[in-house]
Write a protein that holds these residues in place. Structure first.
Motif, mmCIF file in Angstrom:
data_model
loop_
_atom_site.group_PDB
_atom_site.id
_atom_site.type_symbol
_atom_site.label_atom_id
_atom_site.label_comp_id
_atom_site.label_asym_id
_atom_site.label_seq_id
_atom_site.Cartn_x
_atom_site.Cartn_y
_atom_site.Cartn_z
ATOM 1 N N THR A 136 49.482 79.869 19.116
ATOM 2 C CA THR A 136 49.268 80.854 18.051
ATOM 3 C C THR A 136 47.862 81.433 18.118
ATOM 4 O O THR A 136 47.668 82.655 18.040
ATOM 5 N N ILE A 137 46.862 80.567 18.275
ATOM 6 C CA ILE A 137 45.483 81.053 18.376
ATOM 7 C C ILE A 137 45.281 81.824 19.671
ATOM 8 O O ILE A 137 44.618 82.866 19.687
ATOM 9 N N MET A 138 45.871 81.349 20.767
ATOM 10 C CA MET A 138 45.719 82.055 22.032
ATOM 11 C C MET A 138 46.382 83.429 21.966
ATOM 12 O O MET A 138 45.865 84.406 22.518
ATOM 13 N N ASN A 139 47.522 83.543 21.300
ATOM 14 C CA ASN A 139 48.164 84.843 21.122
ATOM 15 C C ASN A 139 47.283 85.796 20.333
ATOM 16 O O ASN A 139 47.423 87.016 20.437
ATOM 17 N N SER A 140 46.373 85.241 19.558
ATOM 18 C CA SER A 140 45.469 86.080 18.780
ATOM 19 C C SER A 140 44.515 86.868 19.669
ATOM 20 O O SER A 140 43.896 87.836 19.214
ATOM 21 N N THR A 141 44.369 86.471 20.942
ATOM 22 C CA THR A 141 43.568 87.290 21.848
ATOM 23 C C THR A 141 44.203 88.667 22.031
ATOM 24 O O THR A 141 43.505 89.653 22.259
ATOM 25 N N ILE A 188 33.604 87.678 28.911
ATOM 26 C CA ILE A 188 34.684 86.715 28.693
ATOM 27 C C ILE A 188 34.735 85.694 29.828
ATOM 28 O O ILE A 188 35.091 84.530 29.619
ATOM 29 N N VAL A 189 34.359 86.125 31.028
ATOM 30 C CA VAL A 189 34.356 85.218 32.182
ATOM 31 C C VAL A 189 33.477 83.993 31.899
ATOM 32 O O VAL A 189 33.783 82.874 32.329
ATOM 33 N N PHE A 190 32.406 84.192 31.144
ATOM 34 C CA PHE A 190 31.453 83.106 30.892
ATOM 35 C C PHE A 190 31.606 82.486 29.501
ATOM 36 O O PHE A 190 30.811 81.627 29.129
ATOM 37 N N ALA A 191 32.621 82.918 28.747
ATOM 38 C CA ALA A 191 32.811 82.391 27.401
ATOM 39 C C ALA A 191 33.251 80.928 27.451
ATOM 40 O O ALA A 191 34.099 80.553 28.255
ATOM 41 N N GLU A 192 32.681 80.104 26.573
ATOM 42 C CA GLU A 192 32.979 78.669 26.567
ATOM 43 C C GLU A 192 33.861 78.247 25.396
ATOM 44 O O GLU A 192 34.339 77.111 25.376
ATOM 45 N N ILE A 231 37.081 79.553 22.518
ATOM 46 C CA ILE A 231 38.126 80.536 22.255
ATOM 47 C C ILE A 231 37.669 81.544 21.203
ATOM 48 O O ILE A 231 38.076 82.702 21.220
ATOM 49 N N TRP A 232 36.777 81.106 20.312
ATOM 50 C CA TRP A 232 36.315 82.012 19.249
ATOM 51 C C TRP A 232 35.453 83.120 19.819
ATOM 52 O O TRP A 232 35.533 84.273 19.364
ATOM 53 N N LEU A 233 34.657 82.805 20.817
ATOM 54 C CA LEU A 233 33.869 83.854 21.471
ATOM 55 C C LEU A 233 34.782 84.808 22.231
ATOM 56 O O LEU A 233 34.579 86.027 22.225
ATOM 57 N N VAL A 234 35.805 84.262 22.875
ATOM 58 C CA VAL A 234 36.773 85.104 23.577
ATOM 59 C C VAL A 234 37.436 86.080 22.601
ATOM 60 O O VAL A 234 37.592 87.269 22.899
ATOM 61 N N LEU A 235 37.794 85.598 21.423
ATOM 62 C CA LEU A 235 38.455 86.448 20.435
ATOM 63 C C LEU A 235 37.566 87.631 20.044
ATOM 64 O O LEU A 235 38.032 88.777 19.979
ATOM 65 N N TRP A 236 36.299 87.368 19.779
ATOM 66 C CA TRP A 236 35.417 88.461 19.379
ATOM 67 C C TRP A 236 35.140 89.413 20.528
ATOM 68 O O TRP A 236 35.014 90.633 20.328
ATOM 69 N N LEU A 237 35.040 88.902 21.728
ATOM 70 C CA LEU A 237 34.865 89.783 22.882
ATOM 71 C C LEU A 237 36.114 90.618 23.131
ATOM 72 O O LEU A 237 36.029 91.754 23.617
ATOM 73 N N ARG A 238 37.276 90.075 22.802
ATOM 74 C CA ARG A 238 38.501 90.858 22.921
ATOM 75 C C ARG A 238 38.507 92.018 21.921
ATOM 76 O O ARG A 238 39.045 93.095 22.211
ATOM 77 N N VAL A 239 37.920 91.825 20.751
ATOM 78 C CA VAL A 239 37.777 92.940 19.808
ATOM 79 C C VAL A 239 36.942 94.052 20.440
ATOM 80 O O VAL A 239 37.299 95.240 20.375
#
Length: 397
Positions: A40-45, A87-91, A93-101
């Motif tokens: 569910t959280i991963m789909n949020s990307t 995103i390549v260097f994100a550690e 999932i929360w950082l990935v989410l904001w970078l996806r925005v």
């Protein structure tokens, strides 16, 4: 500026933006494990990406009216690419989410300004043809981006998928600086305030023709994004396909979109009215939804696989038939306010699509497939009802 060269460059931008999601879809189960999170959280990307797009498309068109099409378009490509690199260097999932925005914000600028450049340089029939050409980017991406992503993930990991997007974006940026010329010859001198923006958007949505066109567009698109949100878990985790074989399913879906887009362009070239093209797309979507219901009554994996895939293939054909004519129809319906109208239409198109991808992720076994089929069919039925209302409105005018 050579129109043919321009279209091919814009097509590459379309591929870049769409591949931002397609390329890592086969890696979703792996990313769930790597980030120690839930589907569910991963789909949020996907949701966060579409939220970024939804925000961006509201203002990209108007910003290009003020600062120029070229500047806003290239800025969109750069923002998309830089976010992908980070995103390549994100550690987490929360950082990935904001970078996806942020990635979505860049992609939104690409989508809207492309359409405005076509409007600046072409008549309506040329716009529909060119829009069909740009749709090839949306066709090519699900055909090859998941395959590329599956092999890149196998070669190293999902990180390489985002690095690929960043490098491709950098190359497109350099080419765009040379080829693209400014097409906005009458830029506005001052941007209106935020309140006036929101007021204008509400006025546009109160137009009954615009409202029903937007509903058809968003519902048809959301039905497919619900599939994107569930497909990797269903095909890979539940049905036992490998990520590479799963990526071939997306190649098939891309072929169906190409077929639908080619048919749309043929109908347009033959002089068929855009409303009739949209009608065929809506009917096609309903048929695809009904076929997907067969997956609920089958107990063998192969029956589920075939009925589900065929249903989604037909739904993709439906999307190819309606998306471009509706976007062009909305833009030209409002003439000088076309940028605003296109912005709100695409905002809702991708916003609801992201919500659909996130909501379908809330379903768990044994309701995973059931939830998707019911949700997607609800969207398609709403699209059909809106088309019926739209047809009656247009017959009275």
């Amino acid at each position: 500026m050579n129109k043919r060269v321009l279209i091919w460059l814009l097509l590459s931008m379309t591929f870049l933006g769409v591949s931002g999601t397609d390329i890592y879809i086969p890696s979703l189960p792996q990313m769930v494990r790597d980030f120690h999170t839930t589907p569910t959280i991963m789909n949020s990307t996907i949701l966060f990406f579409t939220v970024g797009m939804a925000i961006s498309v509201l203002y990209s068109g108007v910003l290009s009216n003020r600062f120029g099409r070229k500047v806003v378009l290239i800025a969109g490509v750069l923002v998309f690419s830089l976010a992908g690199l980070l995103i390549v260097f994100a550690e987490t999932i929360w950082l990935v989410l904001w970078l996806r925005v942020i990635q979505g914000i860049g992609c939104g600028g690409i989508i809207v300004v492309q359409r405005l450049i076509l409007r600046d340089t072409m008549n309506e029939r040329e716009q529909i043809h060119a829009g069909g050409m740009l749709a090839l980017g949306a066709t090519i991406s699900p055909a090859i981006a998941p395959i590329i992503g599956a092999f890149l993930a196998k070669l190293w990991s999902w990180h390489l998928c985002f690095l690929f997007s960043a490098v491709l974006g950098a190359v497109i940026t350099l080419i765009s600086l040379v080829i693209i010329k400014e097409t906005n010859t009458t830029p506005i001198k001052k941007l209106p305030n935020l309140v006036s923006y929101l007021h204008d958007y509400m006025v546009l949505l109160r137009d009954p023709i615009c409202l029903n066109l937007v509903i058809i567009l968003t519902m048809t698109f959301a039905a497919y994004f619900a599939f994107i949100g569930i497909s990797s878990y269903l095909y890979i985790t539940n049905l036992g396909l490998s990520p590479i074989v799963y990526s071939y399913i997306f190649a098939l879906l891309a072929g169906s979109y190409f077929a639908g887009n080619s048919y749309m362009m043929y109908l347009n070239k033959s002089g068929i009215a855009s409303s009739q093209i949209i009608k065929q797309g809506v009917l096609c979507g309903v048929v695809g939804g009904l076929i997907s219901f067969l997956s609920l009554i089958g107990h063998h994996h192969w029956l589920i696989l075939i009925s589900l895939t065929v249903g989604v293939v037909i739904t993709r054909i439906a999307a190819a038939l309606v998306i471009n004519p509706i976007q062009i129809k909305i833009t030209n319906h409002f003439k000088e306010r076309g940028a605003l109208a296109l912005g709100i239409a695409i905002c809702l198109q991708f916003g609801l699509a992201g919500v659909a991808a996130a909501v379908v992720g809330l379903f768990t076994e044994p309701r995973l497939l059931y939830g998707f089929v019911c949700l997607s069919n609800a969207f398609l039925i709403l699209a059909a009802l809106s088309f019926f209302i739209l047809a009656r409105q247009e017959s009275r005018s």
